[in-house]
Design a protein around this motif. Structure first.
Motif, PDB file in Angstrom:
ATOM      1  N   UNK A   5      45.599  65.804  74.813  1.00 32.53           N
ATOM      2  CA  UNK A   5      46.287  65.636  73.540  1.00 32.53           C
ATOM      3  C   UNK A   5      45.590  66.368  72.412  1.00 32.53           C
ATOM      4  N   UNK A   6      46.123  66.158  71.230  1.00 30.25           N
ATOM      5  CA  UNK A   6      45.567  66.740  70.008  1.00 30.25           C
ATOM      6  C   UNK A   6      45.391  65.612  69.006  1.00 30.25           C
ATOM      7  N   UNK A   7      44.303  65.669  68.247  1.00 28.12           N
ATOM      8  CA  UNK A   7      44.021  64.627  67.270  1.00 28.12           C
ATOM      9  C   UNK A   7      43.468  65.267  65.996  1.00 28.12           C
ATOM     10  N   UNK A   8      43.823  64.673  64.861  1.00 29.86           N
ATOM     11  CA  UNK A   8      43.248  65.082  63.574  1.00 29.86           C
ATOM     12  C   UNK A   8      42.549  63.868  62.982  1.00 29.86           C
ATOM     13  N   UNK A   9      41.312  64.060  62.531  1.00 24.73           N
ATOM     14  CA  UNK A   9      40.542  62.959  61.976  1.00 24.73           C
ATOM     15  C   UNK A   9      39.589  63.488  60.907  1.00 24.73           C
ATOM     16  N   UNK A  10      39.100  62.581  60.089  1.00 20.06           N
ATOM     17  CA  UNK A  10      38.176  62.944  59.015  1.00 20.06           C
ATOM     18  C   UNK A  10      36.858  62.210  59.207  1.00 20.06           C
ATOM     19  N   UNK A  11      35.780  62.981  59.223  1.00 17.67           N
ATOM     20  CA  UNK A  11      34.435  62.405  59.267  1.00 17.67           C
ATOM     21  C   UNK A  11      33.914  62.334  57.842  1.00 17.67           C
TER      22      UNK A  11
END
Length: 178
Positions: free
Chosen positions: A96-102
Motif C-alpha cells: 500500500x501507500x501511506x502519508x504521515x507527518x513526523x
C-alpha cells in the motif's frame, strides 16, 4: 618470471587507470537516522479477524534515538493517527501507500508519502517502506523504513485460528538528501 611480472604490472596499471578515470558515485547525504528502539504500534478496535469489517486503527510511532548532521538538535520524533478502515487480518500483508507527518522533538515536522510491503517469514513480520518527504523539514529527501516484529497473531488469524488486536514493530528510519 620477468614476463609474468611485466604482465602483472601492465594489468595493475590498466586497473588503476580505469578506477582513476571512473566517475565518482553520487550518494545523498544522510539527513537523519533513527534506530531501535524506534517503534510502531497499530491497534485495531475491534480486533481484526478473517472476516472483513469496519475497524478503527490507532497508530503511534516513536522514532529515536535519532541523529542528524544537518539538524543536530533532532534526537527523536513521533506520529499518531486514528482512522477507520474496512479490512480483515488477510489485508495486513497487502502492499500500500501511506502519508504521515513526523513531528520532531524540535517542533519541526516532515510529511512523508511512502509505498510499503509486508511479509511474514517464520514468526517475523517485516514491513519495508520507501518514499519521499513531500513537505516540511527535509522536503524532497528520500525515506526508507525497515521495521520487524512478531507475526504469531497474524499467522494464526490468517489460518482462521485467532484475531489481531495490535501489531508492534521495531526498526529504523533513514531520510537521505537526493
Amino acid at each position: 618470471m620477468k614476463r609474468l611480472l611485466s604482465a602483472l604490472t601492465v594489468l595493475v596499471s590498466l586497473c588503476a587507470g580505469a578506477l582513476a578515470g571512473a566517475a565518482p558515485a553520487t550518494a545523498g547525504v544522510l539527513d537523519v537516522t533513527c534506530t531501535p528502539p524506534s517503534s510502531n504500534l497499530n491497534s485495531y478496535t475491534p480486533p481484526l479477524t478473517g472476516t472483513t469489517r469496519t475497524v478503527t486503527v490507532s497508530t503511534t510511532a516513536l522514532y529515536g534515538p535519532c541523529t542528524s548532521l544537518s539538524q543536530p538538535a533532532i534526537t527523536s520524533g513521533s506520529r499518531t493517527a486514528s482512522f477507520t478502515i474496512t479490512a480483515s487480518c488477510l489485508d495486513l500483508l497487502d502492499p500500500g501507500t501511506v502519508t504521515y507527518t513526523i513531528t520532531w522533538n524540535t517542533g519541526q515536522s516532515s510529511t512523508i508519502t511512502s509505498s510499503y510491503t509486508s511479509a511474514v517469514a517464520g514468526a517475523v513480520l517485516t514491513v519495508v517502506a520507501t518514499g519521499t518527504v513531500t513537505s516540511g523539514l527535509f522536503a524532497g529527501d528520500s525515506v526508507v523504513t525497515n521495521f520487524t516484529g512478531p507475526a504469531t497473531d497474524i499467522t494464526l488469524c490468517t489460518l482462521g485460528l485467532g484475531s489481531v488486536s495490535s501489531v508492534y514493530t521495531l526498526g529504523t528510519l533513514e531520510i537521505t538528501s537526493v
